[in-house]
Design an enzyme around this catalytic site. Sequence first.
Site, PDB file in Angstrom:
ATOM      1  N   ASP A  98      -1.056   9.894  -0.085  1.00  0.00           N
ATOM      2  CA  ASP A  98      -0.124   8.807   0.220  1.00  0.00           C
ATOM      3  C   ASP A  98       0.553   9.149   1.544  1.00  0.00           C
ATOM      4  OD1 ASP A  98       1.777   6.729  -0.085  1.00  0.00           O
ATOM      5  OD2 ASP A  98       1.765   7.027  -2.255  1.00  0.00           O
ATOM      6  N   ASP A 199       1.938   3.595   3.148  1.00  0.00           N
ATOM      7  CA  ASP A 199       3.136   3.019   2.551  1.00  0.00           C
ATOM      8  C   ASP A 199       3.698   1.936   3.472  1.00  0.00           C
ATOM      9  OD1 ASP A 199       5.138   3.450   0.394  1.00  0.00           O
ATOM     10  OD2 ASP A 199       6.491   3.890   2.052  1.00  0.00           O
ATOM     11  N   GLU A 255      -0.153  -0.653   1.604  1.00  0.00           N
ATOM     12  CA  GLU A 255       0.792  -1.441   0.813  1.00  0.00           C
ATOM     13  C   GLU A 255       1.353  -2.536   1.715  1.00  0.00           C
ATOM     14  OE1 GLU A 255       4.814  -0.630  -1.803  1.00  0.00           O
ATOM     15  OE2 GLU A 255       4.688   0.164   0.220  1.00  0.00           O
ATOM     16  N   HIS A 329       3.798   3.191  -9.467  1.00  0.00           N
ATOM     17  CA  HIS A 329       5.072   3.887  -9.680  1.00  0.00           C
ATOM     18  C   HIS A 329       6.294   3.033  -9.352  1.00  0.00           C
ATOM     19  CE1 HIS A 329       4.043   4.119  -5.507  1.00  0.00           C
ATOM     20  NE2 HIS A 329       5.277   4.453  -5.220  1.00  0.00           N
ATOM     21  N   ASP A 330       6.076   1.823  -8.841  1.00  0.00           N
ATOM     22  CA  ASP A 330       7.198   0.931  -8.513  1.00  0.00           C
ATOM     23  C   ASP A 330       7.316  -0.236  -9.489  1.00  0.00           C
ATOM     24  OD1 ASP A 330       7.807   2.376  -6.197  1.00  0.00           O
ATOM     25  OD2 ASP A 330       6.452   1.185  -4.961  1.00  0.00           O
TER      26      ASP A 330
HETATM   27  C1  NOJ Z   1       6.899   1.939  -1.291  1.00  0.00           C
HETATM   28  C2  NOJ Z   1       6.757   3.047  -2.281  1.00  0.00           C
HETATM   29  O1  NOJ Z   1       5.730   2.730  -3.168  1.00  0.00           O
HETATM   30  C3  NOJ Z   1       8.106   3.198  -2.930  1.00  0.00           C
HETATM   31  O2  NOJ Z   1       8.078   4.046  -4.049  1.00  0.00           O
HETATM   32  C4  NOJ Z   1       9.072   3.681  -1.886  1.00  0.00           C
HETATM   33  O3  NOJ Z   1      10.365   3.689  -2.440  1.00  0.00           O
HETATM   34  C5  NOJ Z   1       9.084   2.749  -0.675  1.00  0.00           C
HETATM   35  N1  NOJ Z   1       7.771   2.373  -0.254  1.00  0.00           N
HETATM   36  C6  NOJ Z   1       9.761   3.408   0.487  1.00  0.00           C
HETATM   37  O4  NOJ Z   1       8.947   4.410   1.015  1.00  0.00           O
END
Ligand code: NOJ
Length: 559
Positions: A98, A199, A255, A329-330
């Site tokens: 990542d 990210d 992402e 994870h989000d």
């Molecule tokens: C996306 C990530 O998946 C998340 O967990 C993170 O808090 C934010 N980007 C900031 O890096």
Amino acid sequence: MANDWWKDAVVYQIYPRSFQDTNGDGIGDLRGVIARLDYIKELGADVIWICPIYPSPNVDNGYDVTDHQAIMKSYGTMEDFHDLLTECRSRGLKLVMDFVLNHTSTEHPWFKEAEMNPNSKYRKYYFWRPGTADGPPTDWVSDYGQSVWQYEEHTGEYYLHMNAVKQADLNWENPEMRQSVYEMMRFWLDKGVDGLRIDQLHLLSKKEYLPPYEDYIARRADPKPFRPNGARIHDYLKEMTKEVFSKYDVMSVGEAGSVTPEEGLVYTGTDEHELNMIFHFQHMELDQKPGQEHWDVKPLELSDLKKVLTDWQKKLEHQGWNTLYWCNHDQPRIVSRFGDEGKYRKASAKMLAALLYFMKGTPYIYQGEELGMTNAPFDRIEDYQDIQTVNMYHKRVFEMGRDREEVMASIMAKSRDHARTPMQWDGSRNAGFTEGEPWLKVNPNYKTINAAEAENDPDSVLNFYKKLIRLRKQYADVIKGSYTLLLPDDPQLFVYERQANGQKLISISNVSKEEAAFYWPDGSEPGSAKLLLSNYENAGSADSCITFRPYETRVYLLA
Ligand code: NOJ
């Protein structure tokens, strides 16, 4: 693209902090990942995506990096990392890292120097602006509930942070900064890493967030002038491909918030040479009240889900490539969100898998999704650690005076911590995750929902995932074939066909707690349909009308 191996891969996502602890400090580590590689291999995954493992003060659990070329102490050492790579290789598994390149931690040496020395070259690696008479340069607010500007005393200017205060945004306008980032990316790819997940790529081009000073004063009244996926993002990605990705046989996934399928095609269309695939969020936003924050929950409308998933399937049918995911994870756990975490937990977890993973794209399975892990029942804010959750609670309860119970209800539905509770390996103390005190409480349902139990239960969600993955491989061609949505207006059934080389596959899922009648489409011969997968016993023969039980799913092959 010479070798598209990632099109046939199944990716398993690991949140290392919560995966497996081996030294009793309550935090997962790389040795723990190594110890569980056989489990991942047996599931049928081909690739592991591991969330950030770089040194970090952990304000945002590793997404606030201080050194992109080292390993966080609590995760282990560089030697452990090399062992992990070797152990992956010996099992035929690939490893994707990542990469956080929208921002660094404010503890990063670049930022430290930028902060102390306005003449340093690192000053230009970030965004600095003078304040206005009213304070910050603009009144833009981040998803973390605060101004995106933070005053820094030493030089008397504000720096930009689109995320938490301690995550300072990098200035992608600066070519020297970009080269520094590419160097760090090559550092890992030279070690033999098989790809990178980028990210927040939608935030990299921020020209439009930073209009000239006079303009941003004029735009102060605009509550949300953010324009993700800004004007120069495609130039940056093409440059990144040239400087980095084109030199290796690796996969890239970004992402990308707020993207439409049309933009997704630009990002992933092979002619454009940008990324192999992106994560969009359109299906993850369907239980959010329009125009409000993701905390403001509304029930899912099945017709919306059909529209979004079908749109992405169709628009990227001939060019470009999709990711297929429910969880990461989000995101809260999908079975609690779009399924039923009670009586129909197993049935609905399996149904959701079959609904999504017979589509065209690369599946991403998030740790514990294959067990049907659920949201945590924590009803006290003290049990949550996620910075977004905690900030939102303080903002809504203390600044806005909103009802505490209503705020807790949002958190219980949507907090990122639901995905981050420790992996449930077995029924022993702390679910076999750690012998110490886990950094985040274990979901109390671990005694019944855990990997050891699932491995021994032929009817488990885990065994269903294994079978599904085997089928995906067996029918890879038809799964890459054309896609047709059937019964678009049916309020309970999600039905689609896949077709290629004279083979047809039909996936039928009842996305509801009530029974639903399914009639075979005109021209099909149910008698010759071969049932490949189902989540109920005695799924029966392919009669012209089938009554689908709550959350029942069936996948048939039609000659
Ligand atoms: C996306 C990530 O998946 C998340 O967990 C993170 O808090 C934010 N980007 C900031 O890096």
